[in-house]
Motif scaffolding. Sequence first.
Motif, PDB file in Angstrom:
ATOM      1  N   ASN A 148       0.800  -1.220   0.000  1.00 39.32           N
ATOM      2  CA  ASN A 148       0.000   0.000   0.000  1.00 39.32           C
ATOM      3  C   ASN A 148       0.834   1.271   0.000  1.00 39.32           C
ATOM      4  OD1 ASN A 148      -3.109  -0.374   0.218  1.00 39.32           O
ATOM      5  ND2 ASN A 148      -2.240  -2.045   1.419  1.00 39.32           N
ATOM      6  N   LEU A 149       2.117   1.166   0.318  1.00 41.69           N
ATOM      7  CA  LEU A 149       2.976   2.345   0.284  1.00 41.69           C
ATOM      8  C   LEU A 149       3.616   2.566  -1.084  1.00 41.69           C
ATOM      9  CD1 LEU A 149       4.703   2.257   3.798  1.00 41.69           C
ATOM     10  CD2 LEU A 149       3.067   3.948   2.945  1.00 41.69           C
ATOM     11  N   LEU A 150       3.372   1.659  -2.033  1.00 40.54           N
ATOM     12  CA  LEU A 150       3.887   1.885  -3.378  1.00 40.54           C
ATOM     13  C   LEU A 150       3.245   3.147  -3.964  1.00 40.54           C
ATOM     14  CD1 LEU A 150       3.799  -1.741  -4.855  1.00 40.54           C
ATOM     15  CD2 LEU A 150       5.786  -0.490  -3.985  1.00 40.54           C
ATOM     16  N   PRO A 151       4.027   4.002  -4.618  1.00 42.65           N
ATOM     17  CA  PRO A 151       3.493   5.279  -5.123  1.00 42.65           C
ATOM     18  C   PRO A 151       2.696   5.122  -6.407  1.00 42.65           C
ATOM     19  CG  PRO A 151       5.814   5.090  -5.667  1.00 42.65           C
ATOM     20  CD  PRO A 151       5.487   3.884  -4.829  1.00 42.65           C
ATOM     21  N   LEU A 152       1.591   4.377  -6.297  1.00 41.65           N
ATOM     22  CA  LEU A 152       0.729   4.143  -7.444  1.00 41.65           C
ATOM     23  C   LEU A 152      -0.718   4.364  -7.035  1.00 41.65           C
ATOM     24  CD1 LEU A 152       0.233   3.014 -10.364  1.00 41.65           C
ATOM     25  CD2 LEU A 152       0.067   0.737  -9.287  1.00 41.65           C
ATOM     26  N   PRO A 153      -1.363   5.424  -7.531  1.00 37.63           N
ATOM     27  CA  PRO A 153      -2.797   5.577  -7.244  1.00 37.63           C
ATOM     28  C   PRO A 153      -3.550   4.373  -7.810  1.00 37.63           C
ATOM     29  CG  PRO A 153      -1.880   7.568  -8.234  1.00 37.63           C
ATOM     30  CD  PRO A 153      -0.854   6.494  -8.395  1.00 37.63           C
ATOM     31  N   PRO A 154      -4.536   3.818  -7.123  1.00 38.03           N
ATOM     32  CA  PRO A 154      -5.196   4.329  -5.918  1.00 38.03           C
ATOM     33  C   PRO A 154      -4.626   3.788  -4.609  1.00 38.03           C
ATOM     34  CG  PRO A 154      -6.446   2.505  -6.773  1.00 38.03           C
ATOM     35  CD  PRO A 154      -5.257   2.655  -7.677  1.00 38.03           C
ATOM     36  N   LEU A 155      -3.446   3.201  -4.623  1.00 34.87           N
ATOM     37  CA  LEU A 155      -2.844   2.744  -3.379  1.00 34.87           C
ATOM     38  C   LEU A 155      -2.547   3.937  -2.474  1.00 34.87           C
ATOM     39  CD1 LEU A 155      -0.329   0.066  -4.739  1.00 34.87           C
ATOM     40  CD2 LEU A 155      -2.598  -0.317  -3.733  1.00 34.87           C
ATOM     41  N   ASP A 156      -2.392   3.665  -1.192  1.00 30.62           N
ATOM     42  CA  ASP A 156      -2.169   4.751  -0.239  1.00 30.62           C
ATOM     43  C   ASP A 156      -0.911   5.541  -0.564  1.00 30.62           C
ATOM     44  OD1 ASP A 156      -4.434   3.927   1.177  1.00 30.62           O
ATOM     45  OD2 ASP A 156      -3.269   2.469   2.313  1.00 30.62           O
ATOM     46  N   GLY A 157       0.124   4.846  -1.003  1.00 28.40           N
ATOM     47  CA  GLY A 157       1.360   5.538  -1.375  1.00 28.40           C
ATOM     48  C   GLY A 157       1.155   6.502  -2.521  1.00 28.40           C
ATOM     49  N   GLY A 158       0.257   6.151  -3.444  1.00 29.69           N
ATOM     50  CA  GLY A 158      -0.059   7.050  -4.554  1.00 29.69           C
ATOM     51  C   GLY A 158      -0.759   8.296  -4.072  1.00 29.69           C
ATOM     52  N   ARG A 159      -1.676   8.139  -3.117  1.00 27.11           N
ATOM     53  CA  ARG A 159      -2.391   9.308  -2.577  1.00 27.11           C
ATOM     54  C   ARG A 159      -1.442  10.193  -1.762  1.00 27.11           C
ATOM     55  NH1 ARG A 159      -7.536   8.434  -3.893  1.00 27.11           N
ATOM     56  NH2 ARG A 159      -8.427   6.328  -3.807  1.00 27.11           N
ATOM     57  N   ILE A 160      -0.521   9.558  -1.049  1.00 28.01           N
ATOM     58  CA  ILE A 160       0.471  10.342  -0.312  1.00 28.01           C
ATOM     59  C   ILE A 160       1.328  11.142  -1.291  1.00 28.01           C
ATOM     60  CG2 ILE A 160       2.519  10.214   1.172  1.00 28.01           C
ATOM     61  CD1 ILE A 160       1.223   7.705   2.455  1.00 28.01           C
ATOM     62  N   ALA A 161       1.739  10.480  -2.382  1.00 25.59           N
ATOM     63  CA  ALA A 161       2.553  11.164  -3.396  1.00 25.59           C
ATOM     64  C   ALA A 161       1.796  12.345  -3.999  1.00 25.59           C
ATOM     65  CB  ALA A 161       2.958  10.180  -4.487  1.00 25.59           C
ATOM     66  N   VAL A 162       0.512  12.142  -4.307  1.00 23.91           N
ATOM     67  CA  VAL A 162      -0.314  13.225  -4.867  1.00 23.91           C
ATOM     68  C   VAL A 162      -0.362  14.398  -3.899  1.00 23.91           C
ATOM     69  CG1 VAL A 162      -2.680  13.891  -5.449  1.00 23.91           C
ATOM     70  CG2 VAL A 162      -1.722  11.779  -6.370  1.00 23.91           C
ATOM     71  N   SER A 163      -0.510  14.122  -2.611  1.00 22.82           N
ATOM     72  CA  SER A 163      -0.632  15.194  -1.619  1.00 22.82           C
ATOM     73  C   SER A 163       0.659  15.992  -1.464  1.00 22.82           C
ATOM     74  CB  SER A 163      -1.030  14.613  -0.259  1.00 22.82           C
ATOM     75  OG  SER A 163       0.059  13.953   0.365  1.00 22.82           O
ATOM     76  N   LEU A 164       1.788  15.401  -1.855  1.00 13.77           N
ATOM     77  CA  LEU A 164       3.088  16.064  -1.686  1.00 13.77           C
ATOM     78  C   LEU A 164       3.543  16.802  -2.947  1.00 13.77           C
ATOM     79  CD1 LEU A 164       4.979  13.237   0.254  1.00 13.77           C
ATOM     80  CD2 LEU A 164       4.094  15.376   1.208  1.00 13.77           C
ATOM     81  N   MET A 165       2.882  16.539  -4.064  1.00 10.65           N
ATOM     82  CA  MET A 165       3.286  17.153  -5.329  1.00 10.65           C
ATOM     83  C   MET A 165       2.702  18.550  -5.493  1.00 10.65           C
ATOM     84  SD  MET A 165       2.783  14.018  -8.033  1.00 10.65           S
ATOM     85  CE  MET A 165       3.857  12.591  -8.044  1.00 10.65           C
ATOM     86  N   PRO A 166       3.362  19.403  -6.281  1.00  7.47           N
ATOM     87  CA  PRO A 166       2.730  20.678  -6.673  1.00  7.47           C
ATOM     88  C   PRO A 166       1.417  20.391  -7.390  1.00  7.47           C
ATOM     89  CG  PRO A 166       5.049  20.633  -7.305  1.00  7.47           C
ATOM     90  CD  PRO A 166       4.708  19.238  -6.847  1.00  7.47           C
ATOM     91  N   ASN A 167       0.481  21.322  -7.325  1.00  9.67           N
ATOM     92  CA  ASN A 167      -0.869  21.081  -7.823  1.00  9.67           C
ATOM     93  C   ASN A 167      -0.924  20.605  -9.275  1.00  9.67           C
ATOM     94  OD1 ASN A 167      -2.042  21.720  -5.387  1.00  9.67           O
ATOM     95  ND2 ASN A 167      -2.390  23.868  -5.912  1.00  9.67           N
ATOM     96  N   HIS A 168      -0.123  21.211 -10.160  1.00  7.97           N
ATOM     97  CA  HIS A 168      -0.200  20.837 -11.574  1.00  7.97           C
ATOM     98  C   HIS A 168       0.295  19.401 -11.793  1.00  7.97           C
ATOM     99  CE1 HIS A 168       3.980  22.193 -11.210  1.00  7.97           C
ATOM    100  NE2 HIS A 168       4.236  21.527 -12.323  1.00  7.97           N
ATOM    101  N   MET A 169       1.328  19.003 -11.043  1.00 14.10           N
ATOM    102  CA  MET A 169       1.821  17.629 -11.146  1.00 14.10           C
ATOM    103  C   MET A 169       0.874  16.648 -10.469  1.00 14.10           C
ATOM    104  SD  MET A 169       5.905  18.106 -10.403  1.00 14.10           S
ATOM    105  CE  MET A 169       6.139  16.327 -10.418  1.00 14.10           C
ATOM    106  N   ALA A 170       0.315  17.069  -9.338  1.00 13.60           N
ATOM    107  CA  ALA A 170      -0.594  16.210  -8.587  1.00 13.60           C
ATOM    108  C   ALA A 170      -1.821  15.861  -9.433  1.00 13.60           C
ATOM    109  CB  ALA A 170      -1.019  16.894  -7.293  1.00 13.60           C
ATOM    110  N   TYR A 171      -2.352  16.839 -10.149  1.00 13.85           N
ATOM    111  CA  TYR A 171      -3.541  16.599 -10.969  1.00 13.85           C
ATOM    112  C   TYR A 171      -3.252  15.559 -12.051  1.00 13.85           C
ATOM    113  CZ  TYR A 171      -7.315  17.310 -14.299  1.00 13.85           C
ATOM    114  OH  TYR A 171      -8.372  17.109 -15.148  1.00 13.85           O
ATOM    115  N   LYS A 172      -2.112  15.701 -12.724  1.00 11.31           N
ATOM    116  CA  LYS A 172      -1.772  14.749 -13.788  1.00 11.31           C
ATOM    117  C   LYS A 172      -1.515  13.356 -13.230  1.00 11.31           C
ATOM    118  CE  LYS A 172       0.200  18.206 -16.925  1.00 11.31           C
ATOM    119  NZ  LYS A 172       1.426  18.665 -17.618  1.00 11.31           N
ATOM    120  N   PHE A 173      -0.797  13.283 -12.108  1.00  7.62           N
ATOM    121  CA  PHE A 173      -0.475  11.983 -11.527  1.00  7.62           C
ATOM    122  C   PHE A 173      -1.724  11.282 -11.008  1.00  7.62           C
ATOM    123  CE2 PHE A 173       1.382   9.310  -8.028  1.00  7.62           C
ATOM    124  CZ  PHE A 173       2.095   8.456  -8.859  1.00  7.62           C
ATOM    125  N   ALA A 174      -2.672  12.061 -10.489  1.00  9.56           N
ATOM    126  CA  ALA A 174      -3.918  11.480  -9.967  1.00  9.56           C
ATOM    127  C   ALA A 174      -4.725  10.802 -11.064  1.00  9.56           C
ATOM    128  CB  ALA A 174      -4.754  12.560  -9.282  1.00  9.56           C
TER     129      ALA A 174
END
Length: 213
Positions: A148-174
């Motif tokens: 779950n810590l893998l940085p892949l949405p919708p895993l928790d690690g992916g959501r953590i990564a999205v929350s830490l990214m700048p908004n423009h990057m977070a939107y694309k990664f989400a």
Amino acid sequence: MELTLIQKIAIYALPVVFAITVHEAAHGYIARYFGDTTAESLGRITLNPIKHIDPIGTILVPALLVFSGTGFLFGWAKPVPVDYARLRNPKHDMRWVAAAGPASNFLMAIFWAMVYKLGASMSGDFAMPLSLMGQAGILVNVVLMVLNLLPLPPLDGGRIAVSLMPNHMAYKFAQVERYGFIILLVLMFTGILSKIMMPFIMILLAMFAGIFS
């Protein structure tokens, strides 16, 4: 010691069910703390496994993997609904809601390590089953935490990564989330997922063995 089918069910049932269901309840509890009561209103902030069990993801898939002897565990429960728009600070609070699941698995791994230690110190008919259940609990929770810590949405690690990214990057990664489960299955069936996870799993298992042996 080679376990029979019934013995494997008896040993793995509680660790698997509670590893997945407590993980989901933890998401709901932290979401409520930060202002979203969606999970609470649906009765999902509970340790009652029936509220969280997905017949396929919580029972069938983990059982097949355990009995096939692949050495890799994978499963899921009914996701706890979180309305991120209702969080007081959505982008910031998202990371804590997401992190609550893996954190609960870490705490449960500690609990099962103590169960293992108790079984190892006992004698009698319950000593071996208790030790084996403790070992199963450690393994199940460590694997779910790392997964779950893998940085892949919708895993928790992916959501953590999205929350830490700048908004423009977070939107694309989400946007990856719509394909996340398919990507995860492809990684699992090709063996890539286990190769990525195994070094982290082994480090954590060694840590628990060193502390609780």
